[in-house]
Design a protein around this motif. Structure first.
Motif, PDB file in Angstrom:
ATOM      1  N   THR A 110       0.801  -1.221   0.000  1.00  0.00           N
ATOM      2  CA  THR A 110       0.000   0.000   0.000  1.00  0.00           C
ATOM      3  C   THR A 110       0.833   1.270   0.000  1.00  0.00           C
ATOM      4  O   THR A 110       0.271   2.372  -0.040  1.00  0.00           O
ATOM      5  CB  THR A 110      -0.933   0.023   1.224  1.00  0.00           C
ATOM      6  OG1 THR A 110      -0.160   0.047   2.424  1.00  0.00           O
ATOM      7  CG2 THR A 110      -1.863  -1.183   1.227  1.00  0.00           C
ATOM      8  N   GLY A 111       2.147   1.131   0.063  1.00  0.00           N
ATOM      9  CA  GLY A 111       2.992   2.322   0.100  1.00  0.00           C
ATOM     10  C   GLY A 111       3.080   2.969   1.462  1.00  0.00           C
ATOM     11  O   GLY A 111       3.504   4.122   1.579  1.00  0.00           O
ATOM     12  N   ASP A 112       2.703   2.260   2.504  1.00  0.00           N
ATOM     13  CA  ASP A 112       2.878   2.746   3.876  1.00  0.00           C
ATOM     14  C   ASP A 112       4.291   2.360   4.299  1.00  0.00           C
ATOM     15  O   ASP A 112       4.515   1.417   5.054  1.00  0.00           O
ATOM     16  CB  ASP A 112       1.824   2.113   4.793  1.00  0.00           C
ATOM     17  CG  ASP A 112       1.902   2.626   6.224  1.00  0.00           C
ATOM     18  OD1 ASP A 112       2.798   3.428   6.522  1.00  0.00           O
ATOM     19  OD2 ASP A 112       1.061   2.192   7.039  1.00  0.00           O
ATOM     20  N   TRP A 113       5.252   3.107   3.796  1.00  0.00           N
ATOM     21  CA  TRP A 113       6.654   2.723   3.890  1.00  0.00           C
ATOM     22  C   TRP A 113       7.158   2.657   5.326  1.00  0.00           C
ATOM     23  O   TRP A 113       7.911   1.731   5.680  1.00  0.00           O
ATOM     24  CB  TRP A 113       7.518   3.671   3.068  1.00  0.00           C
ATOM     25  CG  TRP A 113       7.024   3.914   1.678  1.00  0.00           C
ATOM     26  CD1 TRP A 113       6.673   5.113   1.123  1.00  0.00           C
ATOM     27  CD2 TRP A 113       6.820   2.944   0.633  1.00  0.00           C
ATOM     28  NE1 TRP A 113       6.259   4.959  -0.177  1.00  0.00           N
ATOM     29  CE2 TRP A 113       6.339   3.635  -0.507  1.00  0.00           C
ATOM     30  CE3 TRP A 113       6.985   1.567   0.558  1.00  0.00           C
ATOM     31  CZ2 TRP A 113       6.039   2.996  -1.704  1.00  0.00           C
ATOM     32  CZ3 TRP A 113       6.685   0.915  -0.631  1.00  0.00           C
ATOM     33  CH2 TRP A 113       6.218   1.631  -1.734  1.00  0.00           C
ATOM     34  N   ALA A 114       6.769   3.613   6.153  1.00  0.00           N
ATOM     35  CA  ALA A 114       7.257   3.624   7.534  1.00  0.00           C
ATOM     36  C   ALA A 114       6.801   2.378   8.282  1.00  0.00           C
ATOM     37  O   ALA A 114       7.569   1.740   9.012  1.00  0.00           O
ATOM     38  CB  ALA A 114       6.787   4.887   8.252  1.00  0.00           C
ATOM     39  N   THR A 115       5.527   2.022   8.106  1.00  0.00           N
ATOM     40  CA  THR A 115       5.010   0.812   8.757  1.00  0.00           C
ATOM     41  C   THR A 115       5.686  -0.428   8.210  1.00  0.00           C
ATOM     42  O   THR A 115       6.042  -1.345   8.973  1.00  0.00           O
ATOM     43  CB  THR A 115       3.488   0.709   8.564  1.00  0.00           C
ATOM     44  OG1 THR A 115       2.861   1.832   9.192  1.00  0.00           O
ATOM     45  CG2 THR A 115       2.935  -0.568   9.164  1.00  0.00           C
ATOM     46  N   ALA A 116       5.875  -0.480   6.909  1.00  0.00           N
ATOM     47  CA  ALA A 116       6.528  -1.641   6.301  1.00  0.00           C
ATOM     48  C   ALA A 116       7.911  -1.859   6.899  1.00  0.00           C
ATOM     49  O   ALA A 116       8.291  -2.993   7.228  1.00  0.00           O
ATOM     50  CB  ALA A 116       6.626  -1.454   4.793  1.00  0.00           C
ATOM     51  N   ALA A 117       8.679  -0.779   7.056  1.00  0.00           N
ATOM     52  CA  ALA A 117      10.037  -0.904   7.593  1.00  0.00           C
ATOM     53  C   ALA A 117      10.031  -1.378   9.036  1.00  0.00           C
ATOM     54  O   ALA A 117      10.762  -2.306   9.410  1.00  0.00           O
ATOM     55  CB  ALA A 117      10.762   0.435   7.476  1.00  0.00           C
ATOM     56  N   SER A 118       9.204  -0.764   9.872  1.00  0.00           N
ATOM     57  CA  SER A 118       9.206  -1.127  11.290  1.00  0.00           C
ATOM     58  C   SER A 118       8.661  -2.531  11.522  1.00  0.00           C
ATOM     59  O   SER A 118       9.170  -3.280  12.368  1.00  0.00           O
ATOM     60  CB  SER A 118       8.396  -0.106  12.100  1.00  0.00           C
ATOM     61  OG  SER A 118       7.041  -0.073  11.698  1.00  0.00           O
ATOM     62  N   GLU A 119       7.637  -2.921  10.767  1.00  0.00           N
ATOM     63  CA  GLU A 119       7.066  -4.253  10.931  1.00  0.00           C
ATOM     64  C   GLU A 119       8.031  -5.329  10.431  1.00  0.00           C
ATOM     65  O   GLU A 119       8.093  -6.430  10.993  1.00  0.00           O
ATOM     66  CB  GLU A 119       5.734  -4.364  10.196  1.00  0.00           C
ATOM     67  CG  GLU A 119       4.619  -3.527  10.799  1.00  0.00           C
ATOM     68  CD  GLU A 119       4.212  -4.001  12.181  1.00  0.00           C
ATOM     69  OE1 GLU A 119       4.125  -5.226  12.394  1.00  0.00           O
ATOM     70  OE2 GLU A 119       3.973  -3.143  13.058  1.00  0.00           O
ATOM     71  N   ALA A 120       8.792  -5.026   9.393  1.00  0.00           N
ATOM     72  CA  ALA A 120       9.771  -5.984   8.897  1.00  0.00           C
ATOM     73  C   ALA A 120      10.857  -6.240   9.936  1.00  0.00           C
ATOM     74  O   ALA A 120      11.300  -7.374  10.121  1.00  0.00           O
ATOM     75  CB  ALA A 120      10.385  -5.483   7.593  1.00  0.00           C
ATOM     76  N   VAL A 121      11.287  -5.190  10.600  1.00  0.00           N
ATOM     77  CA  VAL A 121      12.289  -5.343  11.667  1.00  0.00           C
ATOM     78  C   VAL A 121      11.734  -6.224  12.781  1.00  0.00           C
ATOM     79  O   VAL A 121      12.409  -7.131  13.286  1.00  0.00           O
ATOM     80  CB  VAL A 121      12.722  -3.969  12.212  1.00  0.00           C
ATOM     81  CG1 VAL A 121      13.611  -4.141  13.442  1.00  0.00           C
ATOM     82  CG2 VAL A 121      13.462  -3.178  11.136  1.00  0.00           C
ATOM     83  N   ALA A 122      10.481  -5.977  13.177  1.00  0.00           N
ATOM     84  CA  ALA A 122       9.864  -6.774  14.240  1.00  0.00           C
ATOM     85  C   ALA A 122       9.714  -8.234  13.817  1.00  0.00           C
ATOM     86  O   ALA A 122       9.909  -9.151  14.627  1.00  0.00           O
ATOM     87  CB  ALA A 122       8.503  -6.185  14.603  1.00  0.00           C
ATOM     88  N   ALA A 123       9.381  -8.468  12.567  1.00  0.00           N
ATOM     89  CA  ALA A 123       9.112  -9.825  12.098  1.00  0.00           C
ATOM     90  C   ALA A 123      10.344 -10.710  12.134  1.00  0.00           C
ATOM     91  O   ALA A 123      10.252 -11.921  12.388  1.00  0.00           O
ATOM     92  CB  ALA A 123       8.548  -9.782  10.680  1.00  0.00           C
TER      93      ALA A 123
END
Length: 549
Positions: free
Chosen positions: A254-267
């Motif tokens: 969806t282009g929610d880049w900030a969320t994508a980055a932080s969630e990837a780190v958590a995952a």
């Protein structure tokens, strides 16, 4: 009542069959469990989850009544993403399970195709099971416990997973369309028959529901038990990392880049990158350190000639592979640095032993490779490859064939685990999301962590602009995740078409690929959107012919 969902409730009466016992094939009425009994205890709810777990990789009729033997669910859906976009290239004319039709785009573009029907059918069955658990827990008098929260977290995660798959295949790509008005898929919240769904919700509404479900899953997992046990089987259970990983994928789409980055780190927390030996071992087991989630395919499961490795691995002893070795795009392989060990899984110099090869260069009589000046050298190279990789006498070889996907027992028909999520993907999501925000330094750091572990000479600082970084990130995704099915959604997100002719050619045969030789970008070609099953439109009162993609 919709055609697909009409049969879904029947599955509630065979859930006990999905326990991880060897007698799971004993299908008798005494093994049945009602929907009410399924909610009688946390232990019974776990049986429902076990049913979904096994339903991910079983032949589709085994767990979910009304399916078809020609698809073993994610064994087909996972590599399909690379089959469609020409990453996993066919070298000869073979069409077991309609795999060639899928490659030629003569499958998902037809409303009556088995692929369209069964992908829809499978994902909505997952949703129906998840609804049973989510609604049942909400309506129950159970005391909240970590065990109950673990079940609830998995149910919400499964529902989000299924809706994400549905909207990414049957709806227009979020970043290339108008999600507030583009039609998505029907939302279903029912627990029991009749499973009358709403009309198609918008793409935005589906993504909103996915986010709600993943947030609920993350909350539930936060008070859960965490995964229990160990080994490959434990990673078939969804957990907090999986929920974060799916949220990272959703946000990237969806282009929610900030969320994508932080969630990837958590995952990726707790899932260290594989070393060279593990990366080259074949991607056949959940036990690999960086596997966050995958299906542990039990030995008694009779997928065999329906399996992921039958469709995609050059060591499988099946006609789809023996007659049609799968090759990689030579433009990708030729660009791999010599210092990157991932290049070792591709054999650009393999002899073309297949006299039925689509390029017409098979067999010694048609050899064009200057590396082999005599027939003896040609035959010796073939024998060597077969010996090294455990291929049987009937296997053909072909330039640029791969051995990334290798069976635990090469040359057999044994099924292996199906990997869905790795920490490598999460590094790549973080890198892309940071690059898209213009955060050059953080993007370089994430990319260096992954690519630097694979390539001893890699230097992310060489890519100092957003454009250069994105070009390299795309290359790294194509290489690292090759054969794992991300090509279809990646190309939609990047709005890239398919062009086997460009830049010297991919190595695919235009005669074999037909109209799929060159395909316009997703924003200009609606064939990227899967057709809704015609049977669903015919039977579902909430849908009409006007709803067809």
């Amino acid at each position: 009542m919709s055609y697909i969902l009409k049969t879904s409730f029947l599955v509630f009466f065979v859930l006990v069959l999905t326990s991880c016992q060897e007698d799971f094939l004993e299908r008798t009425p005494t093994d049945a469990i009602s929907a009410n009994d399924a909610l009688a205890s946390v232990e019974n709810m776990q049986l429902v989850l076990n049913g979904i777990h096994r339903g991910l990789y079983s032949q589709s009729q085994t767990i979910f009544p009304g399916g078809n033997t020609a698809r073993a669910n994610n064994h087909f859906w996972v590599p399909m993403g690379d089959n469609l976009v020409g990453y996993l290239i066919h070298s000869a004319n073979a069409n077991n399970l309609g795999w060639r039709d899928n490659m030629q785009w003569n499958d998902h573009t037809i409303p009556t195709s088995l692929t369209n029907e069964l992908l829809w059918y499978h994902r909505y069955n997952i949703i129906a099971h998840a609804n049973l658990l989510i609604n049942g827990i909400a309506e129950s008098s159970f005391t909240e416990t970590p065990e109950l929260n673990e079940v609830l977290g998995q149910a919400y995660t499964y529902r989000a997973y299924a809706y994400l798959s549905l909207v990414q295949h049957y709806g227009r790509g979020y970043l290339i369309g108008n999600p507030a008005s583009d039609p998505g898929v029907p939302l279903l919240f029912s627990t029991e028959s009749p499973f009358t769904s709403q009309p198609r919700s918008t793409v935005q509404e589906i993504y909103d529901q996915i986010e709600l479900d993943l947030d609920a899953a993350i909350t539930a997992f936060g008070s859960g038990t965490g995964r229990t046990g160990g080994g490959a089987e434990s990673k078939s259970q969804l957990n907090l990392n999986v929920a974060h990983g799916l949220k990272a994928r959703m946000a990237l789409s969806t282009g929610d880049w900030a969320t994508a980055a932080s969630e990837a780190v958590a995952a990726r927390q707790g899932f260290s990158l594989m070393d060279e030996s593990a990366w080259l071992s074949g991607f056949n087991s959940n036990t690999l350190s960086e596997v966050i989630w995958g299906s542990n395919v039990i030995d008694a499961e009779t997928t065999f000639f329906r399996s992921y490795f039958y469709l995609a691995s050059n060591t499988f002893n099946g006609s789809q592979i023996r007659n049609n070795p799968k090759i990689a795009d030579r433009r990708l392989v030729d660009a791999i640095p010599s210092t990157d060990y991932r290049g070792r899984v591709f054999l650009p110099n393999a002899p073309n032993s297949n006299t039925s090869a689509a390029n017409g260069e098979g067999g010694w009589a048609n050899n064009t490779n200057p590396s082999y000046t005599t027939e003896a050298e040609f035959d010796a190279a073939i024998d060597s490859i077969k010996a090294v990789y455990g291929m049987v006498s009937g296997h053909n070889t072909h330039p640029y064939q791969h051995f990334k996907l290798k069976q635990t027992n090469p040359g057999s028909i044994d099924p292996d685990d199906v990997i869905y999520m790795r920490s490598s993907e999460m590094y790549l999501i973080e890198a892309e999301a940071e690059a898209m925000q213009g955060n050059i330094g953080p993007a370089q750091t994430a990319l260096q962590a992954l690519a630097g572990a694979r390539d001893s000479a890699f230097d992310a600082t060489a890519f100092g602009t957003q454009t250069a970084l994105m070009d390299e990130i795309k290359f790294q995704r194509r290489l690292e995740l090759w054969g794992e099915g991300f090509g279809y959604t990646d190309k939609i997100r990047w709005d890239e078409g398919v062009d086997h002719a460009a830049n010297g050619g991919s190595g695919a045969s235009q005669v074999l690929y037909q109209d799929a030789w060159q395909i316009a970008s997703p924003s200009t070609n609606d064939d990227w959107i899967f057709k809704i099953p015609q049977a669903e439109i015919d039977a579902n009162p909430s849908l009409s012919g006007d709803d067809q993609n």
